[in-house]
Design an enzyme around this catalytic site. Structure first.
Site, PDB file in Angstrom:
ATOM      1  N   GLY A 136       0.837  -1.198   0.000  1.00  0.00           N
ATOM      2  CA  GLY A 136       0.000   0.000   0.000  1.00  0.00           C
ATOM      3  C   GLY A 136       0.874   1.250   0.000  1.00  0.00           C
ATOM      4  O   GLY A 136       1.815   1.360   0.792  1.00  0.00           O
ATOM      5  N   ARG A 156       0.939  -5.086  -5.382  1.00  0.00           N
ATOM      6  CA  ARG A 156       1.075  -6.289  -4.559  1.00  0.00           C
ATOM      7  C   ARG A 156       1.397  -7.396  -5.563  1.00  0.00           C
ATOM      8  O   ARG A 156       0.846  -7.416  -6.656  1.00  0.00           O
ATOM      9  CB  ARG A 156      -0.223  -6.527  -3.788  1.00  0.00           C
ATOM     10  CG  ARG A 156      -0.551  -5.314  -2.885  1.00  0.00           C
ATOM     11  CD  ARG A 156      -1.771  -5.552  -2.010  1.00  0.00           C
ATOM     12  NE  ARG A 156      -2.313  -4.315  -1.421  1.00  0.00           N
ATOM     13  CZ  ARG A 156      -1.871  -3.742  -0.293  1.00  0.00           C
ATOM     14  NH1 ARG A 156      -0.836  -4.275   0.320  1.00  0.00           N
ATOM     15  NH2 ARG A 156      -2.414  -2.633   0.184  1.00  0.00           N
ATOM     16  N   ASP A 159       5.277  -4.554   6.197  1.00  0.00           N
ATOM     17  CA  ASP A 159       5.865  -5.820   6.650  1.00  0.00           C
ATOM     18  C   ASP A 159       5.797  -6.905   5.571  1.00  0.00           C
ATOM     19  O   ASP A 159       6.703  -7.729   5.447  1.00  0.00           O
ATOM     20  CB  ASP A 159       5.222  -6.280   7.966  1.00  0.00           C
ATOM     21  CG  ASP A 159       3.701  -6.259   7.919  1.00  0.00           C
ATOM     22  OD1 ASP A 159       3.065  -6.561   8.945  1.00  0.00           O
ATOM     23  OD2 ASP A 159       3.152  -5.935   6.851  1.00  0.00           O
ATOM     24  N   THR A 204       4.228   3.020   5.234  1.00  0.00           N
ATOM     25  CA  THR A 204       2.825   2.608   5.329  1.00  0.00           C
ATOM     26  C   THR A 204       2.117   3.581   6.262  1.00  0.00           C
ATOM     27  O   THR A 204       2.722   4.086   7.207  1.00  0.00           O
ATOM     28  CB  THR A 204       2.668   1.179   5.882  1.00  0.00           C
ATOM     29  OG1 THR A 204       1.284   0.934   6.173  1.00  0.00           O
ATOM     30  CG2 THR A 204       3.461   0.966   7.166  1.00  0.00           C
ATOM     31  N   ASP A 263      -0.173   2.762   8.291  1.00  0.00           N
ATOM     32  CA  ASP A 263      -0.692   2.034   9.464  1.00  0.00           C
ATOM     33  C   ASP A 263       0.137   2.182  10.728  1.00  0.00           C
ATOM     34  O   ASP A 263      -0.369   1.979  11.822  1.00  0.00           O
ATOM     35  CB  ASP A 263      -0.801   0.539   9.146  1.00  0.00           C
ATOM     36  CG  ASP A 263      -1.726   0.273   7.979  1.00  0.00           C
ATOM     37  OD1 ASP A 263      -1.596  -0.800   7.354  1.00  0.00           O
ATOM     38  OD2 ASP A 263      -2.561   1.153   7.691  1.00  0.00           O
ATOM     39  N   ASP A 303       2.308   0.129  11.768  1.00  0.00           N
ATOM     40  CA  ASP A 303       2.148  -1.185  12.428  1.00  0.00           C
ATOM     41  C   ASP A 303       3.420  -2.018  12.362  1.00  0.00           C
ATOM     42  O   ASP A 303       3.360  -3.245  12.372  1.00  0.00           O
ATOM     43  CB  ASP A 303       1.001  -1.957  11.759  1.00  0.00           C
ATOM     44  CG  ASP A 303       1.234  -2.161  10.261  1.00  0.00           C
ATOM     45  OD1 ASP A 303       0.476  -2.940   9.656  1.00  0.00           O
ATOM     46  OD2 ASP A 303       2.175  -1.545   9.718  1.00  0.00           O
ATOM     47  N   ARG A 331      -5.507  -1.216   8.972  1.00  0.00           N
ATOM     48  CA  ARG A 331      -5.464  -2.678   8.845  1.00  0.00           C
ATOM     49  C   ARG A 331      -5.830  -3.296  10.192  1.00  0.00           C
ATOM     50  O   ARG A 331      -6.943  -3.053  10.665  1.00  0.00           O
ATOM     51  CB  ARG A 331      -4.102  -3.162   8.355  1.00  0.00           C
ATOM     52  CG  ARG A 331      -4.167  -4.558   7.707  1.00  0.00           C
ATOM     53  CD  ARG A 331      -2.826  -5.007   7.177  1.00  0.00           C
ATOM     54  NE  ARG A 331      -2.428  -4.272   5.999  1.00  0.00           N
ATOM     55  CZ  ARG A 331      -2.840  -4.589   4.771  1.00  0.00           C
ATOM     56  NH1 ARG A 331      -3.656  -5.576   4.591  1.00  0.00           N
ATOM     57  NH2 ARG A 331      -2.446  -3.885   3.730  1.00  0.00           N
TER      58      ARG A 331
END
Ligand code: F6P
Length: 328
Positions: A15, A76, A107, A130, A132, A134, A176
């Site tokens: 993303g 992707r 990741d 990203t 996120d 995360d 996410r």
């Protein structure tokens, strides 16, 4: 300096996020500064498999630091999950004379790079790109700050109309399966409630909190919901549930979606991306590999990529407490 590294590839994968262009720019310009060649790899690992390469010099990255998205495109790629795909990618890299690459992504992208390195001992460094936030090993991923600013700005706008109509809004944000965007923007935008996957406090408590809000005279309410929240209902089901159990509320839903992924990167993200790009290239030239560049306490650090892909940045419990106090 690892003298065998003469040409470094750079790609964006997964993303996209605001600030990726600033990171690309930094990698390319640091290569130029260090007098090593740089090659742009288009469309992530898919472009690597197809040999979609373009030499880049310091001028190739003019006027992109302020642009959202990624000039190298992203994708992707299922092919890179197969040994045949990775073999083809390796052959393409060698044919182009590329000796190492910097992958800007999340990741999933780092996992692919790590497997590739295990199979071909090909030097790789990751930059966490990203929205996120995360990824373990960095307090900020490139794009997180910009996404938060975008969300807060939009929630402020939603609050205008919520106040005009005395409405309750459920606002779903990205992230996410983590709640960093939701928690920070919920506090920043003064949300009455914040629902995150890391702290599922149940529907009954939500109803009680909304009742208290109404009783305390609040004319409108905003509930920020992380898309990965586990309360057991989608934002649309939450709307119906509250309408059924709290008919005093006129309820609406806003799912913010991909607007959170775009926009001009914030100054913080531009500076972070620039710092990370320098560290990534310097690390490769020092002979380092299989690390992710990160920032902790405003210091640029390296984390083994094997660790970065295993964990998430823990949710900030102190900020959860602040959010609870702010709903008084
Ligand atoms: O990882 C970034 C992210 O925006 C997540 O927050 C979101 O769940 C996902 O990507 C959306 O993926 P896609 O862009 O493939 O729809």
């Amino acid at each position: 300096m690892a003298s065998e590294i003469k040409k470094i590839g750079v790609l964006t994968s997964g993303g996209d996020s605001p600030g990726m262009n600033a990171a690309i720019r930094s990698v390319v310009r640091t290569c130029a500064y260090m007098k090593v060649d740089c090659v742009g790899i288009y469309r992530g690992y898919q472009g690597m498999i197809e040999g979609d390469f373009k030499p880049m010099d310091a001028r190739s990255v003019n006027n992109i630091i302020n642009k959202g998205g990624t000039i190298l495109k992203s994708a992707r790629c299922d092919g890179f999950r197969t040994p045949e795909g990775r073999k083809r990618a390796y052959e393409q890299l060698r044919a182009e004379g590329i000796d190492a690459f910097v992958v800007i992504g999340g990741d999933g992208s780092f996992t692919g790079a790590m497997v590739f390195n295990q199979e071909y001992h090909f030097p790789i460094i990751g930059i966490p790109g990203t929205i996120d936030n995360d990824i373990f090993g960095t307090s900020n991923t490139v794009g997180f700050d910009t996404a938060m600013n975008t969300v807060v700005e939009v929630i402020d706008k939603i609050r205008d109309t919520a106040s005009s109509h005395n409405r309750l809004f459920f606002v779903e944000v990205m992230g996410r399966d983590v709640g960093h965007i939701a928690l920070n923007t919920g506090v920043g935008a003064g949300a009455e409630e914040i629902l995150i996957p890391e702290a599922n406090r149940g529907l009954e408590r939500l109803l009680e909190s909304l009742k208290r809000s109404k009783k305390s005279g609040k004319s409108s309410s905003i509930v920020v919901v992380a898309e990965g929240d586990k309360i057991g209902k989608s934002v649309f089901e939450l709307k119906e549930y509250v309408e059924e159990h709290l008919p005093i509320y006129d309820v609406r839903v806003s799912v913010l979606g991909h607007m959170q992924r775009g926009g001009a990167p914030s100054c913080y993200d531009r500076v972070l991306a620039s710092r990370m790009g320098v560290k990534a290239v310097e690390s490769l030239l020092e002979g380092q590999t299989n690390f992710m560049v990160g920032v902790q306490n405003n210091k640029i650090i390296l984390t083994p990529i094997s660790k970065a892909i295993k964990g998430h940045t823990k949710i900030d419990k102190e900020l959860i407490r602040v959010s609870e106090i702010m709903t008084t």
